[in-house]
Scaffold this motif. Structure first.
Motif, PDB file in Angstrom:
ATOM      1  N   LEU A  63       0.848  -1.192   0.000  1.00  0.00           N
ATOM      2  CA  LEU A  63       0.000   0.000   0.000  1.00  0.00           C
ATOM      3  C   LEU A  63       0.889   1.250   0.000  1.00  0.00           C
ATOM      4  CD1 LEU A  63      -3.239   0.491   2.001  1.00  0.00           C
ATOM      5  CD2 LEU A  63      -1.441   2.212   2.216  1.00  0.00           C
ATOM      6  N   PHE A  64       0.399   2.318  -0.688  1.00  0.00           N
ATOM      7  CA  PHE A  64       1.220   3.500  -0.935  1.00  0.00           C
ATOM      8  C   PHE A  64       0.650   4.750  -0.266  1.00  0.00           C
ATOM      9  CE2 PHE A  64       1.602   0.459  -4.294  1.00  0.00           C
ATOM     10  CZ  PHE A  64       2.947   0.441  -4.626  1.00  0.00           C
ATOM     11  N   ASN A  65       1.508   5.752  -0.145  1.00  0.00           N
ATOM     12  CA  ASN A  65       1.054   7.087   0.264  1.00  0.00           C
ATOM     13  C   ASN A  65       0.455   7.805  -0.953  1.00  0.00           C
ATOM     14  OD1 ASN A  65       3.413   7.557  -1.180  1.00  0.00           O
ATOM     15  ND2 ASN A  65       4.079   9.245   0.144  1.00  0.00           N
ATOM     16  N   GLU A  66       0.148   9.095  -0.822  1.00  0.00           N
ATOM     17  CA  GLU A  66      -0.561   9.830  -1.873  1.00  0.00           C
ATOM     18  C   GLU A  66       0.181   9.851  -3.208  1.00  0.00           C
ATOM     19  OE1 GLU A  66      -1.374  12.215   2.019  1.00  0.00           O
ATOM     20  OE2 GLU A  66       0.232  10.985   1.164  1.00  0.00           O
ATOM     21  N   ASP A  67       1.498  10.060  -3.174  1.00  0.00           N
ATOM     22  CA  ASP A  67       2.224  10.193  -4.440  1.00  0.00           C
ATOM     23  C   ASP A  67       2.989   8.928  -4.832  1.00  0.00           C
ATOM     24  OD1 ASP A  67       4.378  10.129  -2.719  1.00  0.00           O
ATOM     25  OD2 ASP A  67       5.066  12.169  -3.140  1.00  0.00           O
ATOM     26  N   GLY A  68       2.799   7.844  -4.069  1.00  0.00           N
ATOM     27  CA  GLY A  68       3.431   6.581  -4.419  1.00  0.00           C
ATOM     28  C   GLY A  68       4.899   6.486  -4.071  1.00  0.00           C
ATOM     29  N   SER A  69       5.406   7.434  -3.290  1.00  0.00           N
ATOM     30  CA  SER A  69       6.833   7.421  -2.955  1.00  0.00           C
ATOM     31  C   SER A  69       7.146   6.579  -1.723  1.00  0.00           C
ATOM     32  CB  SER A  69       7.336   8.851  -2.737  1.00  0.00           C
ATOM     33  OG  SER A  69       6.674   9.436  -1.615  1.00  0.00           O
ATOM     34  N   VAL A  70       6.122   6.266  -0.947  1.00  0.00           N
ATOM     35  CA  VAL A  70       6.293   5.425   0.244  1.00  0.00           C
ATOM     36  C   VAL A  70       5.379   4.216   0.111  1.00  0.00           C
ATOM     37  CG1 VAL A  70       6.052   5.261   2.750  1.00  0.00           C
ATOM     38  CG2 VAL A  70       6.876   7.392   1.714  1.00  0.00           C
ATOM     39  N   VAL A  71       5.930   3.026   0.292  1.00  0.00           N
ATOM     40  CA  VAL A  71       5.149   1.795   0.167  1.00  0.00           C
ATOM     41  C   VAL A  71       5.413   0.918   1.384  1.00  0.00           C
ATOM     42  CG1 VAL A  71       6.982   0.715  -1.218  1.00  0.00           C
ATOM     43  CG2 VAL A  71       4.660  -0.229  -1.293  1.00  0.00           C
ATOM     44  N   VAL A  72       4.375   0.224   1.845  1.00  0.00           N
ATOM     45  CA  VAL A  72       4.489  -0.636   3.024  1.00  0.00           C
ATOM     46  C   VAL A  72       3.940  -2.021   2.719  1.00  0.00           C
ATOM     47  CG1 VAL A  72       2.232  -0.017   3.999  1.00  0.00           C
ATOM     48  CG2 VAL A  72       4.039  -0.824   5.522  1.00  0.00           C
ATOM     49  N   THR A  73       4.572  -3.042   3.285  1.00  0.00           N
ATOM     50  CA  THR A  73       3.999  -4.383   3.367  1.00  0.00           C
ATOM     51  C   THR A  73       3.987  -4.740   4.851  1.00  0.00           C
ATOM     52  OG1 THR A  73       4.113  -6.679   2.581  1.00  0.00           O
ATOM     53  CG2 THR A  73       6.223  -5.565   2.948  1.00  0.00           C
ATOM     54  N   TYR A  74       2.834  -5.209   5.317  1.00  0.00           N
ATOM     55  CA  TYR A  74       2.589  -5.189   6.780  1.00  0.00           C
ATOM     56  C   TYR A  74       1.778  -6.402   7.216  1.00  0.00           C
ATOM     57  CZ  TYR A  74      -0.835  -3.597  10.433  1.00  0.00           C
ATOM     58  OH  TYR A  74      -1.699  -3.480  11.483  1.00  0.00           O
ATOM     59  N   ASN A  75       2.150  -6.924   8.365  1.00  0.00           N
ATOM     60  CA  ASN A  75       1.452  -8.041   8.999  1.00  0.00           C
ATOM     61  C   ASN A  75       1.097  -7.607  10.405  1.00  0.00           C
ATOM     62  OD1 ASN A  75       0.660 -10.537  10.109  1.00  0.00           O
ATOM     63  ND2 ASN A  75       2.763 -11.170  10.486  1.00  0.00           N
ATOM     64  N   GLY A  76      -0.194  -7.576  10.734  1.00  0.00           N
ATOM     65  CA  GLY A  76      -0.567  -7.234  12.100  1.00  0.00           C
ATOM     66  C   GLY A  76      -1.846  -6.447  12.202  1.00  0.00           C
ATOM     67  N   GLU A  77      -2.022  -5.824  13.358  1.00  0.00           N
ATOM     68  CA  GLU A  77      -3.175  -4.968  13.638  1.00  0.00           C
ATOM     69  C   GLU A  77      -2.704  -3.783  14.488  1.00  0.00           C
ATOM     70  OE1 GLU A  77      -6.149  -5.366  12.445  1.00  0.00           O
ATOM     71  OE2 GLU A  77      -6.161  -7.469  11.802  1.00  0.00           O
ATOM     72  N   ILE A  78      -3.033  -2.576  14.028  1.00  0.00           N
ATOM     73  CA  ILE A  78      -2.798  -1.359  14.815  1.00  0.00           C
ATOM     74  C   ILE A  78      -4.150  -0.979  15.416  1.00  0.00           C
ATOM     75  CG2 ILE A  78      -1.966   1.023  14.820  1.00  0.00           C
ATOM     76  CD1 ILE A  78       0.166  -0.992  13.968  1.00  0.00           C
ATOM     77  N   TYR A  79      -4.332  -1.228  16.697  1.00  0.00           N
ATOM     78  CA  TYR A  79      -5.654  -1.090  17.301  1.00  0.00           C
ATOM     79  C   TYR A  79      -6.083   0.361  17.484  1.00  0.00           C
ATOM     80  CZ  TYR A  79      -4.725  -6.000  18.212  1.00  0.00           C
ATOM     81  OH  TYR A  79      -4.420  -7.327  18.050  1.00  0.00           O
ATOM     82  N   ASN A  80      -5.134   1.259  17.582  1.00  0.00           N
ATOM     83  CA  ASN A  80      -5.492   2.675  17.760  1.00  0.00           C
ATOM     84  C   ASN A  80      -5.467   3.440  16.436  1.00  0.00           C
ATOM     85  OD1 ASN A  80      -2.684   2.456  17.597  1.00  0.00           O
ATOM     86  ND2 ASN A  80      -2.333   4.300  18.829  1.00  0.00           N
ATOM     87  N   PHE A  81      -5.654   2.713  15.316  1.00  0.00           N
ATOM     88  CA  PHE A  81      -5.577   3.392  14.023  1.00  0.00           C
ATOM     89  C   PHE A  81      -6.656   4.451  13.803  1.00  0.00           C
ATOM     90  CE2 PHE A  81      -8.661   0.185  12.745  1.00  0.00           C
ATOM     91  CZ  PHE A  81      -9.394   0.783  11.721  1.00  0.00           C
TER      92      PHE A  81
END
Length: 633
Positions: A63-81
Motif C-alpha cells: 500500500l502506498f502514500n498519496e504520491d506513491g513514494s512510500v510503500v508498506v507491506t505489513y502483517n498485524g493490527e494497529i488497534y489505535n488506528f
C-alpha cells in the motif's frame, strides 16, 4: 493477519524478478489466503499475502502514500488506528482507505522512525521510502508477529514473516550455527535474534532496522523495553478495580473486526478472564472454543464449560486423542527450524477448531509471564531465600556434591526431587533459573554433543543468552528479573511462535490482550508480592477476578497443554523413535554422541527412566535435518 516478504539491493538498482518475489510470497499463502500483492521497482521488491479482517473491500497491499513514494507491506493490527488517522488527517495527510495499514505510511511520513512509538498493537512491517532511499523494518514490542531477515552474499537484503520464504532463495546462507544447536537443546527453540542458520536473523521484539541505500550497515535499534516502573496505588481494592479496567480496555480495542470473532477458552485463569471481559463488552454471545483430551489429567473442558455456562457463550469443543501424533511431520514443516514444545500439537488442533467458527480469536497468552503464574517462579523464589542466606562460595561445593550424589527421581513430585533442588542451590540465581527452564541439563548436553560439535561451539554456553538480558534488565528484583528473562526468551521464542505458526496454518488471527503494551507497562510495576504472594501465583489477578469467575477456575492447580510423550515413545511411536534417532540422517550429521542416544532410547523404552523430553527434542531436530540438504556445523 498476513504474510510479508521483500528483497532490497543494498548498493545498486537491480531489477528483482516478479517470479522471485512471487515464489517467496506463495510459500506463505496460508498466512493470507484472501489476496496477494506484489510491488517491484528498481532496487526493491515487496510481496504480501492478505487475511482480510478490517476494510475488506480495500486495504490491499503493498500500500502506498498519496504520491506513491512510500510503500508498506505489513502483517498485524494497529488497534489505535482510528485515533491516529484523525491526528494524521489534521496534519494534512489524505487517506484512501479505512484500514490500519494506511496509517503506517502516513505515520512514517509524519514521524519517521518514531512512528512505531505511536502504534498500539501487534505488527511486523517493512517500508520503502523512495525519496529518502531508505528501507525501514519494525517488529512489535512483545514479538507477537515474526520477522526474519538476511544480508545475502550478492549484496541484497531479504526479509519475510516465516523462514520458509527465505529458504526459497538459492543464495541464502544455510550453514547451521552451532551456538543455535546449544540454545535449542537448552530452551527447546532458537532464541532471538538468532535462527538455526548463521546467516539469518530474527528482528528482536521492540526493535527497528533502518537501512540507507548504499550502506551495508545493518544495526537493529531498540525502541521499547518493559519498564518495571513502580506503580503507585492507594489501596489493594483500588488496585484491583484499576487492573480490571485496564484489562477490559485491552480486550475492548481488540474486538474490532469485520469478520467473525471469538476466543480460546481453556478453562484456565487467563483465557477465562478474557472471555469474562468480552461478555461484558458485547451483547451477543461470545464464540468460545475449547480442546479436550481423552486423558483425564490433561482435560480442562469441565472448567471451560463452567465459564461458558456462566457467560452463556456460543461454545464449541473438540477432542484430541492421546494417540494424536500424526502431526509430527506437519510441525517440522510449520516451524522451519527446530522447535520442541510438544504442546504445539493441541495448539494446532484448537486453532483448527476455532477456524471453523471464527476468523479472529482472542487468547489469554502472557498472563503467566505478567503475573508470575508459572510454578517455576515459586520454586525459584523458595530457593532464592536459601541462596540469599548462604554465600555461593559455601553453597557451590556442598550442594554441588549433593546434586551429583543424590539419585534422580523423574517419577516423583518436584518437592521430592532433591537432586534438582541441590543443583539449583549450587548455582547463582540466573544460572539456577536457566537450569530450571532447560530441557536438557548442561550435563546432558555435554553427553549428547559430539566432539566435533563441542569444538565448533568454542566454549559457548546458553547462559550467555540470559546474561545478555540481565546486563540490560530494568529491574534487579529477583522475581521481576526472571519474569523479564521469560518475556525476552520463552514468551517470544516458544509461546508466541507456537501460536503464530499454528494459527496462521489455518488462516486464523489470534489477538493477545494481556500483551497489550500499555497493560504490561502498568502490570510490570506492581509489587512482586502482589504477583506471587506466598505460594499463590497471579495473586492480584485472581483477587481482581473473584467477582467474575468461579473459585474452581481461579484457585485450582494449573494444568496446561500436555501430551503423553512417555507413553507414545514406549508404544505406538517406538519404531519411529528407533528409525529416526538411530538412522542415517542424525548419525551422518556428526553432531551427536550416538552411544548416548542409544542409551537414552534403551532406558526410556525399558521403563527405567523417563527420557521423553530428550527424545522429543531429538526427534524434532532430526525432522529439521531431514529437510535440509546442506548440513554443516
Amino acid at each position: 493477519m498476513c504474510g510479508i516478504v521483500g528483497v532490497f539491493d543494498l548498493a545498486g538498482k537491480r531489477e528483482f524478478s516478479r517470479e522471485l518475489i512471487s515464489r517467496m510470497n506463495e510459500t506463505q499463502f496460508h498466512r493470507g489466503p484472501d489476496e496477494g500483492g506484489i510491488h517491484i521497482e528498481p532496487g526493491v521488491g515487496f510481496g504480501h499475502r492478505r487475511l482480510s479482517i478490517i476494510d475488506l473491500s480495500s486495504g490491499q497491499q503493498p500500500l502506498f502514500n498519496e504520491d506513491g513514494s512510500v510503500v508498506v507491506t505489513y502483517n498485524g493490527e494497529i488497534y489505535n488506528f482510528p485515533e491516529l488517522s484523525e491526528e494524521l488527517k489534521a496534519c494534512g495527510h489524505q487517506f484512501k482507505t479505512h484500514c490500519d495499514t494506511e496509517v503506517i505510511v502516513h505515520a512514517w511520513e509524519e514521524w519517521g522512525e518514531a512512528c512505531v512509538e505511536r502504534f498500539r498493537g501487534m505488527f511486523a512491517f517493512a517500508i520503502w521510502d523512495r525519496n529518502q532511499q531508505t528501507l525501514f523494518l519494525a517488529r512489535d514490542r512483545l514479538g507477537i508477529k515474526p520477522l526474519f531477515y538476511s544480508a545475502l552474499p550478492d549484496g541484497s537484503f531479504a526479509f519475510s514473516s516465516e523462514l520458509k520464504a527465505l529458504k526459497t532463495l538459492e543464495n541464502l546462507p544455510r550453514e547451521i550455527d552451532p551456538t543455535s544447536i546449544e540454545d535449542y537443546f537448552t530452551f527447546g527453540y532458537v532464541p532471538e535474534p538468532k535462527t538455526i542458520f548463521k546467516g539469518v536473523c530474527k528482528l528482536r521484539p521492540g526493535y527497528t532496522l533502518l537501512i540507507k541505500h548504499g550502506s551495508s550497515v545493518i544495526e537493529p535499534k531498540e525502541y521499547w523495553d518493559i519498564p518495571f516502573t513502580p506503580v503507585n496505588y492507594t489501596s489493594e481494592e483500588n488496585l484491583k478495580a484499576e487492573l480490571i479496567e485496564r484489562m477490559r480496555d485491552a480486550v475492548d480495542v481488540r474486538m474490532v473486526a469485520e469478520v467473525p470473532l471469538g476466543a480460546f477458552l481453556s478453562g484456565g485463569v487467563d483465557s477465562s478472564a478474557i472471555v469474562a471481559m468480552m461478555a461484558q463488552l458485547q451483547e451477543k454471545p461470545v464464540h468460545t472454543c475449547a480442546i479436550g483430551f481423552d486423558v483425564k489429567q490433561f482435560n480442562e473442558t469441565e472448567f471451560a464449560k463452567q465459564v461458558a455456562d456462566q457467560y452463556k457463550t456460543d461454545h464449541f469443543e473438540g477432542l484430541v486423542g492421546s494417540d494424536d501424533f500424526d502431526l509430527l511431520d506437519t510441525l517440522a514443516d510449520l516451524y522451519d527450524e527446530p522447535y520442541a514444545d510438544s504442546s504445539a500439537i493441541p495448539t494446532y488442533r484448537v486453532c483448527q477448531l476455532a477456524k471453523k467458527q471464527v476468523t479472529v480469536a482472542l487468547s489469554g497468552d502472557g498472563g503467566d509471564e505478567n503475573f508470575a503464574g508459572y510454578r517455576r517462579y515459586r520454586w525459584h523464589m523458595n530457593e532464592e531465600k536459601l541462596r540469599a542466606a548462604i554465600p555461593l562460595s559455601v553453597r557451590k561445593p556442598i550442594f554441588g556434591l549433593l546434586g551429583k550424589l543424590y539419585p534422580k527421581a523423574d517419577w516423583a513430585p518436584r518437592v521430592f526431587r532433591a537432586k534438582t533442588t541441590f543443583q539449583g542451590l549450587a548455582r547463582s540465581s540466573v544460572e539456577a533459573y536457566l537450569h530450571t527452564v532447560s530441557l536438557l541439563s548442561e550435563e546432558q548436553r555435554d553427553q549428547l554433543f559430539s566432539d566435533k560439535l563441542k569444538t565448533a561451539l568454542k566454549g559457548y554456553q546458553s547462559i550467555e543468552v540470559f546474561n545478555e538480558y540481565v546486563a540490560k534488565a530494568p529491574t534487579q528484583d529477583p522475581l521481576s528479573l526472571i519474569q523479564y528473562l521469560d518475556m525476552k526468551t520463552y514468551l517470544v521464542g516458544d509461546i508466541l511462535t507456537k501460536v503464530d505458526r499454528a494459527s496462521m496454518a489455518h488462516a486464523l488471527e489470534v489477538r493477545v490482550p494481556l500483551l497489550d503494551h500499555k497493560f504490561i507497562e502498568w502490570v510490570s510495576g506492581l509489587p512482586s508480592n502482589l504477583k506471587l504472594k506466598g505460594q499463590e501465583g497471579k495473586y492480584a489477578l485472581k483477587k481482581s477476578l473473584e467477582p467474575y469467575l468461579p473459585n474452581d477456575v481461579l484457585y485450582r492447580a494449573k494444568m496446561g497443554f500436555g501430551v503423553p510423550l512417555a507413553k507414545w515413545f514406549r508404544g505406538p511411536l517406538k519404531e519411529k523413535v528407533n528409525e529416526s534417532l538411530l538412522g542415517d540422517t542424525i548419525r551422518q550429521s556428526g553432531l551427536f554422541n550416538m552411544e548416548f542416544i542409544e542409551q537414552v532410547i534403551k532406558q526410556h523404552q525399558s521403563g527405567a527412566r523417563d527420557y521423553s523430553v530428550i527424545i522429543w527434542t531429538l526427534l524434532m531436530f532430526n525432522a529439521f535435518l531431514e529437510r535440509e540438504l546442506d548440513i554443516t556445523a
